[in-house]
Design a protein around this motif. Structure first.
Motif, mmCIF file in Angstrom:
data_model
loop_
_atom_site.group_PDB
_atom_site.id
_atom_site.type_symbol
_atom_site.label_atom_id
_atom_site.label_comp_id
_atom_site.label_asym_id
_atom_site.label_seq_id
_atom_site.Cartn_x
_atom_site.Cartn_y
_atom_site.Cartn_z
ATOM 1 N N GLN A 76 30.252 46.654 36.701
ATOM 2 C CA GLN A 76 31.037 46.570 35.475
ATOM 3 C C GLN A 76 32.530 46.690 35.768
ATOM 4 O O GLN A 76 33.360 45.988 35.183
ATOM 5 C CB GLN A 76 30.605 47.678 34.508
ATOM 6 C CG GLN A 76 31.311 47.648 33.162
ATOM 7 C CD GLN A 76 30.966 46.404 32.345
ATOM 8 O OE1 GLN A 76 29.809 46.175 31.989
ATOM 9 N NE2 GLN A 76 31.977 45.596 32.054
ATOM 10 N N ASN A 80 35.844 43.675 35.574
ATOM 11 C CA ASN A 80 37.209 43.822 35.065
ATOM 12 C C ASN A 80 38.199 43.032 35.918
ATOM 13 O O ASN A 80 39.189 42.501 35.410
ATOM 14 C CB ASN A 80 37.615 45.299 35.043
ATOM 15 C CG ASN A 80 36.811 46.096 34.032
ATOM 16 O OD1 ASN A 80 36.305 45.548 33.053
ATOM 17 N ND2 ASN A 80 36.684 47.393 34.271
ATOM 18 N N GLN A 83 38.094 39.433 34.938
ATOM 19 C CA GLN A 83 38.621 39.194 33.599
ATOM 20 C C GLN A 83 40.119 39.463 33.496
ATOM 21 O O GLN A 83 40.838 38.752 32.798
ATOM 22 C CB GLN A 83 37.868 40.073 32.587
ATOM 23 C CG GLN A 83 36.386 39.758 32.496
ATOM 24 C CD GLN A 83 35.611 40.835 31.766
ATOM 25 O OE1 GLN A 83 36.185 41.760 31.203
ATOM 26 N NE2 GLN A 83 34.289 40.728 31.789
ATOM 27 N N THR A 84 40.613 40.502 34.192
ATOM 28 C CA THR A 84 42.010 40.915 34.042
ATOM 29 C C THR A 84 42.779 40.931 35.354
ATOM 30 O O THR A 84 44.004 41.075 35.339
ATOM 31 C CB THR A 84 42.084 42.320 33.414
ATOM 32 O OG1 THR A 84 41.525 43.278 34.332
ATOM 33 C CG2 THR A 84 41.308 42.375 32.102
ATOM 34 N N LYS A 88 39.778 48.939 36.955
ATOM 35 C CA LYS A 88 40.073 50.291 36.502
ATOM 36 C C LYS A 88 38.845 51.153 36.729
ATOM 37 O O LYS A 88 37.829 50.998 36.055
ATOM 38 C CB LYS A 88 40.461 50.290 35.025
ATOM 39 C CG LYS A 88 41.765 49.537 34.751
ATOM 40 C CD LYS A 88 42.147 49.592 33.279
ATOM 41 C CE LYS A 88 43.455 48.863 33.026
ATOM 42 N NZ LYS A 88 43.843 48.902 31.588
#
Length: 325
Positions: A76, A80, A83-84, A88
């Protein structure tokens, strides 16, 4: 479990393809273009050219199973990144496990791509990266030439002592250190000396040396004699030399192929004192074995001849001489 949030779409919008990834028993529904936007990563290649050429295939349910060893919580975080561009890492997620997953999936792990609260864990991983790159340079520039020097002298192992640039070694020729230090390779490098100050760096160096095929690797800190402080005279005329010692890093390693055989003792070559005279002419009614005197003791350099058929009968001849005498 969905990797991307499913939202409402307008009737006029083009339907986007979705693929389902199974990671650690959890299902992630993802737009494959999310991965192909990063073509240098493993998932980017899987759902790009590899899928187009039918190298990436789903299971019977049409799902794509990711390899074991990556948890759903780690994946998960990795999503990120796709996607970005930033991962994090939340509390409770291991930074070292995230690092391993990034290495496997060919994702850049750096201060610009990873953000987490545990700065100590993040800096530890970044230090490991830096230590590996730095030692690769030390290896080619300093360590390999020292090993080559040993190899050209017929050695199959090497003991290297790392001294600081300003260290001065001044041994007394008449009273050298009684430690066999003259067989060590000496490297003057304050940078390498500071590098080995940290045990984590020594672990990184040991791992890299193992990857390069070297064996029996030891890296640590030991005392090295630099100059003579004084000479004590002992009763009987014996001299005791006292040297000044400094704590410096050392590397010990080997490239010996037959190390087990080199340390093997062939007990056939041990000289026996139990039968000094196997048979003496004239004793035992002339029935003794005619060796013409004492049997010569086998020499260490006669290993191959000792394995021959003539010497394999030595125990029987010894027993015959004893019975007939």
């Amino acid at each position: 479990m969905s990797g991307l949030k499913e939202g409402r779409t307008d009737p006029g919008t083009v339907h986007r393809e979705r693929v389902t990834l199974v990671v650690d028993g959890s299902h992630f529904v993802v737009d494959p273009t999310t991965f192909t936007a990063h073509p240098n990563t493993m998932l980017g290649r899987m759902f790009g050219p590899a899928r187009q050429h039918n190298f990436t295939r789903p299971n019977g349910k049409g799902e794509y199973e990711l390899t074991e060893g990556i948890s759903a919580s780690i994946f998960q975080v990795i999503l990120n990144f796709y996607q970005t561009g930033v991962m994090k890492c939340p509390d409770g997620v291991s930074v070292s496990e995230l690092r391993e997953a990034c290495d496997y999936l060919c994702i850049n792990f750096s201060a610009s791509t990873v953000k987490c609260r545990d700065l100590s864990a993040l800096l530890h991983e970044l230090s490991n990266d830096g230590a590996r790159r730095q030692f690769e340079g030390f290896l080619e520039e300093l360590v390999v030439p020292a090993m080559v020097s040993c190899a050209q002298g017929g050695e199959r192992e090497c003991h290297i002592v790392v001294l600081a640039d300003d260290d001065i070694v001044d041994w007394d020729e008449e009273h050298p250190p009684p430690m066999g230090e003259e067989y060590s390779q000496i490297l003057y490098s304050s940078k390498l000396y500071r590098f080995f100050k940290y045990i984590e760096n020594r672990d990184v160096a040991k791992t890299l040396l193992k990857e390069r095929g070297l064996k029996n690797i030891r890296i640590g800190i030991e005392g090295y004699p630099t100059y003579k402080e004084k000479v004590k005279r002992r009763p009987g005329g014996r001299s005791e030399v006292i040297y000044n010692y400094v704590q410096r890093p050392f590397i010990q390693l080997s490239w010996e192929k037959e190390e087990g055989k080199s340390r093997h003792v062939d007990f056939q070559c041990v000289r026996s004192k139990s039968v000094p005279n196997l048979a003496v002419p004239g004793e035992g009614g002339g029935g003794g074995a005619a060796w013409g005197g004492t049997m010569p003791s086998p020499q260490v350099d006669e290993l191959d001849r000792l394995n021959g058929p003539a010497f394999s009968q030595l125990p029987q001849l010894s027993q015959t001489a004893t019975n007939e005498s």
